[in-house]
Design an enzyme around this catalytic site. Sequence first.
Site, PDB file in Angstrom:
ATOM      1  N   ASP A  54      -5.669  -6.014  -6.882  1.00 28.06           N
ATOM      2  CA  ASP A  54      -5.530  -4.299  -7.546  1.00 28.06           C
ATOM      3  C   ASP A  54      -5.679  -5.785  -8.986  1.00 28.06           C
ATOM      4  OD1 ASP A  54      -5.351  -2.568  -5.609  1.00 28.06           O
ATOM      5  OD2 ASP A  54      -3.867  -2.739  -5.434  1.00 28.06           O
ATOM      6  N   HIS A  78       2.355   3.355  -3.090  1.00 31.69           N
ATOM      7  CA  HIS A  78       1.669   4.721  -4.178  1.00 31.69           C
ATOM      8  C   HIS A  78       2.353   5.266  -2.898  1.00 31.69           C
ATOM      9  CE1 HIS A  78      -0.914   1.526  -6.260  1.00 31.69           C
ATOM     10  NE2 HIS A  78      -1.214   0.770  -5.165  1.00 31.69           N
ATOM     11  N   GLU A  98     -10.684   1.681   2.342  1.00 30.25           N
ATOM     12  CA  GLU A  98     -10.797   1.371   1.257  1.00 30.25           C
ATOM     13  C   GLU A  98     -10.567  -0.140   1.010  1.00 30.25           C
ATOM     14  OE1 GLU A  98      -8.643   1.585  -3.594  1.00 30.25           O
ATOM     15  OE2 GLU A  98      -7.753   2.972  -1.445  1.00 30.25           O
ATOM     16  N   HIS A  99      -9.498  -0.851   1.375  1.00 23.88           N
ATOM     17  CA  HIS A  99      -9.306  -2.245   1.343  1.00 23.88           C
ATOM     18  C   HIS A  99      -9.100  -2.716   3.240  1.00 23.88           C
ATOM     19  CE1 HIS A  99      -6.698  -0.692  -1.823  1.00 23.88           C
ATOM     20  NE2 HIS A  99      -8.003  -1.333  -1.982  1.00 23.88           N
ATOM     21  N   HIS A 144     -52.877  19.263  -8.946  1.00 23.38           N
ATOM     22  CA  HIS A 144     -52.413  17.917  -8.395  1.00 23.38           C
ATOM     23  C   HIS A 144     -53.372  17.079  -8.494  1.00 23.38           C
ATOM     24  CE1 HIS A 144     -48.024  18.931  -8.596  1.00 23.38           C
ATOM     25  NE2 HIS A 144     -47.626  18.302  -8.429  1.00 23.38           N
ATOM     26  N   GLN A 166       0.947  -0.933   0.303  1.00 25.14           N
ATOM     27  CA  GLN A 166      -0.029  -0.155  -0.198  1.00 25.14           C
ATOM     28  C   GLN A 166       1.039   1.820  -0.309  1.00 25.14           C
ATOM     29  OE1 GLN A 166      -3.533   0.186   0.061  1.00 25.14           O
ATOM     30  NE2 GLN A 166      -3.256   2.089  -0.524  1.00 25.14           N
TER      31      GLN A 166
END
Length: 429
Positions: A358, A260, A324-325, A417, A257
């Site tokens: 991934d 990145h 996220e994960h 209406h 991770q």
Amino acid sequence: MIAVMRVIHGKDEAIALFHRRGFASDDGDDAGVVREVLDAVRRRGDEAVREFSERYDGVRLEHFRVPAESFDRAADEVGEALGDAIALAADRITSFYRKQPSPGFLEEEDGSLLGQLVRPLERVGCYVPGGTAPLFSSLLMTAVPARVAGVDEVVAVTPPRRDGTVAPAILVAARAAGVSTVYRIGGAQAIAALAYGTETVQRVDKIVGPGNRFVVLAKQAVYGLVGIESLPGPTETMVLADEGAQLEHVVADLLAQAEHAGSQPVLVTTSRSLAAAVPDALERSLADLPTAAAARASLTDRGYLVVVEGLDDGVEVANAYAPEHLCLLVDRPMELLPLVRNAGGLFLGHSSMEALGDYLAGPSHVMPTGGTARFSSFVNVSDFQKLIPVVGIGEELLSAVGPAAARMARAEGLEAHARAIEARIAKTC
């Protein structure tokens, strides 16, 4: 003066007009007012809400929550007839939505037809990052579910290389995913071209895929004119590890991770011995890692290591963080499944590393970041489809529910209406 609607002759004029719908914006000063309100409430909370309520609503409130006794009084004030109409509406809406998970259902009842149509979007644009590395996997993870959903045309945009070409792996992935066209355009200009259309690029209905800060800001700016799947921020992984987790696996997942740039690796563990060993083990692994500079920066600037008493506590931390994960490096991950509420993707056990996800585990790796897993999901087929409700009311059902609907309309002050409903009821009598 007679109110006359504009007349459009022919489909071409209509299509040209409607394609421009939403382009013009006269937000002007209103946008500034909204920004002021949002910023003030974010900084000052209730105090700011109270001030703006007094300014714009004309009332000074010390407490915002409606007291319980008000609900009891309300039932008496609206009366039994309107109360029954509201209850009938709630029951019918509930009945419809309980059937909704069945795709494309159409159900007849008392000569009426209720249901929904499932229709794919017509044109989708996929953004493919291509700066420091051509992330061809992101194209697969967005284009393939779009094609499976039935989207007619999927196009891709990606920044060109210095020589004006596109990385071959992106082109191979485009062909494998059924992408019809690839444009050599990147950054905010690519998002603008997809959203507005140009002489070369045809406007799309939805833009998906991760990108840098400028891409994200551009997606945010054009949202409403086109759909977007999310506003992806820096990627993040939370590893939840127990005493049985192998140090090598924990370190590998954190570094996968961290490499990145700007990512956030988080370790939550019940093992104090593991927590004590991780820093040195990370340092050893960084020694020969080609992406060590980015990984070290992510670990130093944004990394966390959290020690908890039990795995239940660890899952509570995960639900609050909404990663996220979420990687469960524990001996019995299935026992924790019922407790997990917020995660973009869940990876169970020592062999289910997020790095595999991934690329080719199956689900898209485009997952919610920045805590948005509290309310959003990974890219999936439903992102590329829309539901159209079908309402075909028969005379019998109209006679049964029409008066209640008219009553509700008049209670909202919408006389036209009510008359539109009653005109049909009269025809059935």
